[in-house]
Design a protein around this motif. Structure first.
Motif: not given
Length: 750
Positions: A8-15, A17-24, A62-67, A150-156
């Protein structure tokens, strides 16, 4: 069940990672998800091999904003390594340019306050203000990845740390720009007003500085794996057609004859066929002294040849070698997640939205209290940039990565972060005796035939039954017969009762060899109170009874010597307030003697191989936190049942597969070292988590201005940004202290 790894790429903080884990985890058919923020590796356990969730993971991520991409065995190889290095170089140059632009910006901003020479007059002031805006805009443009992501994650609807930076620095810059444009349009001067251009630029520059230092520090956290990789030679000398030939390592095959000269590293696992050498195994086992190896000895890849010439028959090459397996284990452990990290993960999921809410409340609250918009905005910006979800996410994985890496250099291989944490909490250490506390190579010390029975004939019959046996005692009897040059008879009707004995027919006569219980089952009675037997048993020897035709034939006494460091290892564990228990199949007298020699207070004797696991399970059921130490096939169930299973490298493959921790040296002192490493790592993690929570609990209210009414204290957004960067660095540098971990004689108190 099927396990699959992703990147998973595009992560910048623990938040993130937590969002990706929750989504999956929300996908039907997914049993468990573990995502490592540092490496980007996500391990997903599916309920079935053909689960539909496999196809739905990529769109969800990808919907969560990551690759999302498939994980490679060497994620830093090839183009990805180049991308990481390019990112670090780009980050460094970007930081340099940001600082170069920030210096004149700070001069123009702070100059009037310090009475430095700056442009004066109406035109000079406007030029000063617009120059500040242009310089700040240039700094923001250089660090635009924070704003864009940051804006991309806010939009998502998935805000992360970049969102906090984007809102904080962006709002500061836009507010200053608004004042300038409005001042020119409406004809009023902005002199004396806070433009916040320097705050916007300083925030992203300090964040970039912190991230750059973090990336540099991450290199050190993974130094152990890199050090192990460097032990692999790129080519080796192969003996072919009577001559040496240099070939690439990946062309070597099992069965090849490999030549290793002084100053070279052994490239394969194998057996020495010719020569002798002094080998340095310190990089693999932690043992500092070289060991002498000669023909017939086995050697492992990565070992350094200090002096000597060897020809080695390759047995395990490439990815099957010991060194390759060590590298995989260290990577696997460093990328796994410790149970203690779960609290931080839960907090991280809600952290960023909560911070944004606090910033809005701070903005509205101060304006409602009668303070100006500029004051309220400064408080909101300070809240956004001081909060640090990264420090929560880094608290555990960095310590685990450094701890497992340091363990590997000491010859302690942890298969998972959970094993290292569990090891720190154990209160009972259970040793299997043979091969762990003893050398595991028993020898015959006495042959006591019954009246009318010849001693050599007794050994000859026992060796006939024991030929082919994998049990250490059986091997000892067989080897003793070979030393005496006794013939090995053929056996018929062979039957084996594991852990008790063996029976068969030799030359038409039924024989039985085993312990006293096995003899009783065969209807053969013994006079166990004979003084000669008791004397040998008091000295630590074990009796092997031999029956012939339903009658006693004699007793063969077998003894196994203690390892030199066994007693010191037990004493060290006891000083660490650990309860030490010995499990053995020996009779009570022999077991008590061994326990006395080792200073072990609790011993369980006459244990059959299949009973070891039940003894461990009983201890666990009554509340003991058990670490089981073993090395044999019959130890595997007990190793699997224990809270933590520890096996010796000298042991069997099954034992190592069933254990959670593998000791690369056969020294039981490694158990105490492993416990110390586990406790020290957990201490570092607790310190990191305490700092992470303490920092945010204190910093956010301070930034919001909670102390302003009583003490007039406020926090400048620039200082808040610096504090945020410093908080992450504190966690990284605290974890790096584990690189200097050295086991202490006598252990650590609880």
């Amino acid at each position: 069940m099927e396990e699959k790894n992703y990147l998973v790429s595009g992560m910048h903080c623990a938040g993130c990672a937590a969002k990706v884990e929750r989504a999956v985890e929300g996908l039907e058919g997914v049993e468990r998800v573990e995502l490592n923020l540092l490496t980007g590796k996500m391990t997903v356990l599916f309920e079935k091999p053909d689960s539909p969730a496999m196809e739905r993971i990529a769109p969800v991520v990808e919907k969560a904003g990551f690759r999302l991409a498939d994980w490679k065995e060497e994620p830093l190889a090839g183009t990805e390594r180049e991308e990481r290095l390019e990112q670090e170089e780009t980050g460094g140059s970007r930081l340099v340019w940001s600082i170069l632009l920030l210096v004149p910006l700070m001069y123009l901003s702070m100059g009037p306050m310090w009475h430095w020479p700056v442009p004066e007059g109406s035109w000079g002031l406007w030029m000063n203000w617009w120059t500040q805006g242009i310089l700040a805009g240039a700094v923001l443009w250089l660090n635009r990845h924070y704003l864009i992501n940051g804006v991309r994650q806010l939009v998502a609807l998935s805000p992360n740390m970049d969102s906090l930076i984007a809102i904080g620095s962006g709002s500061a810059f836009l507010y200053g720009l608004y004042l300038l444009v409005a001042g020119m349009w409406q004809g009023f001067s902005v002199e004396g007003m806070e433009l916040y251009f320097e705050s916007a630029a300083m925030i992203v520059t300090l964040i970039s500085l912190g991230k750059y230092l973090e990336r540099r520090s991450y290199r050190k956290t993974n130094a152990a794996v890199k050090g192990l990789v460097k032990l692999v030679p790129q080519e080796a000398l192969v003996w072919h057609d009577g001559a040496e030939r240099a070939v690439p390592l990946d062309e070597i095959r099992s069965g090849d004859l490999v030549v290793v000269k002084t100053g070279q590293r052994i490239p394969v696992d194998g057996m020495i066929e010719e020569g002798q050498a002094a080998l340095d195994e310190s990089d693999l086992t932690g043992e500092s002294m070289p060991v002498d190896r000669a023909a017939g000895d086995r050697v492992i890849s990565g070992t350094f040849n200090r002096a000597g010439y060897l020809k080695i028959r390759a047995e395990r090459v490439g990815g099957d070698s010991t060194l390759a397996r060590m590298i995989r284990l260290v990577e696997q452990a460093s990328q796994s997640k410790a149970p203690i990290a779960r609290l931080a993960d839960r907090v991280c999921y809600f952290f960023v939205p909560a911070v944004i809410a606090v910033a809005l409340v701070s903005l509205v609250g101060w304006m409602a209290a009668g303070e100006g918009f500029s004051f309220a905005l400064a408080r909101a910006i300070a809240v956004l940039v001081i909060s640090c979800p990264c420090v929560l996410g880094l608290a555990t994985p960095i310590a685990i990565m450094v701890g497992t890496g340091r363990g590997a250099r000491l010859g302690i291989l942890c298969k998972s972060a959970g094993a290292l944490e569990a090891l720190s909490r154990v209160d009972t250490v259970v040793f299997d005796k043979t091969g762990t506390l003893t050398e595991g190579e028993p020898r015959v010390v006495a042959v006591l035939p019954e009246e009318g029975m010849d001693a050599d004939a007794l050994v000859e019959m026992a060796a006939a039954l024991e030929q082919g046996s994998e049990h250490p005692v059986g091997k000892a009897v067989y080897e003793h017969a070979r030393l005496l040059n006794l013939p090995v008879r053929a056996v018929a009707d062979l039957s084996v009762v594991p852990g008790r004995g063996i029976a068969g027919t030799v030359d038409g006569v039924p024989y039985a060899v085993g312990n006293s219980g096995f003899m009783q089952d065969k209807g053969i009675s013994w006079k166990e109170d004979e003084s000669r037997l008791r004397e040998f048993m008091r000295q630590g020897a074990s009796p092997l009874y031999v029956g012939r035709g339903g009658c006693p034939a004699g007793v063969i006494m077998v003894a196994d010597s203690l390892k030199p460091d066994s007693r010191a290892a037990v004493d060290s564990l006891k000083r660490m307030n650990l309860r030490v228990v010995m499990l053995t199949g020996d009779n009570a007298a022999t077991a008590r003697h061994m326990a006395g020699e080792l200073h072990i207070d609790e011993v369980v004797s006459d244990v059959l191989p299949d009973e070891k696991a039940s003894h461990v399970m009983k201890m666990e059921e009554r509340g003991d936190k058990v670490a089981m130490v073993g090395d044999g096939v019959n130890d595997a169930p007990a190793l699997a049942c224990a809270r933590v299973g520890i096996s010796m490298k000298s042991g069997t493959e099954l034992a190592m597969e069933s254990s959670d921790i593998v000791l690369m040296k056969s020294n039981p002192a490694g158990v105490a070292e492993a416990v110390q490493l586990g406790r020290t790592t957990l201490l570092i993690i607790r310190q990191n988590l305490f700092w992470a929570f303490f920092y945010n609990i204190i910093g956010i209210p301070l930034a919001a201005g909670c102390l302003y009414p009583a003490f007039g204290l406020t926090l400048n957004p620039m200082i808040a940004a610096g504090a945020m960067s410093l908080s992450s660095l504190c966690v990284v540098f605290n974890s790096l202290r584990l690189r200097g971990f050295t086991p202490r004689l006598g252990g650590l108190g609880k």
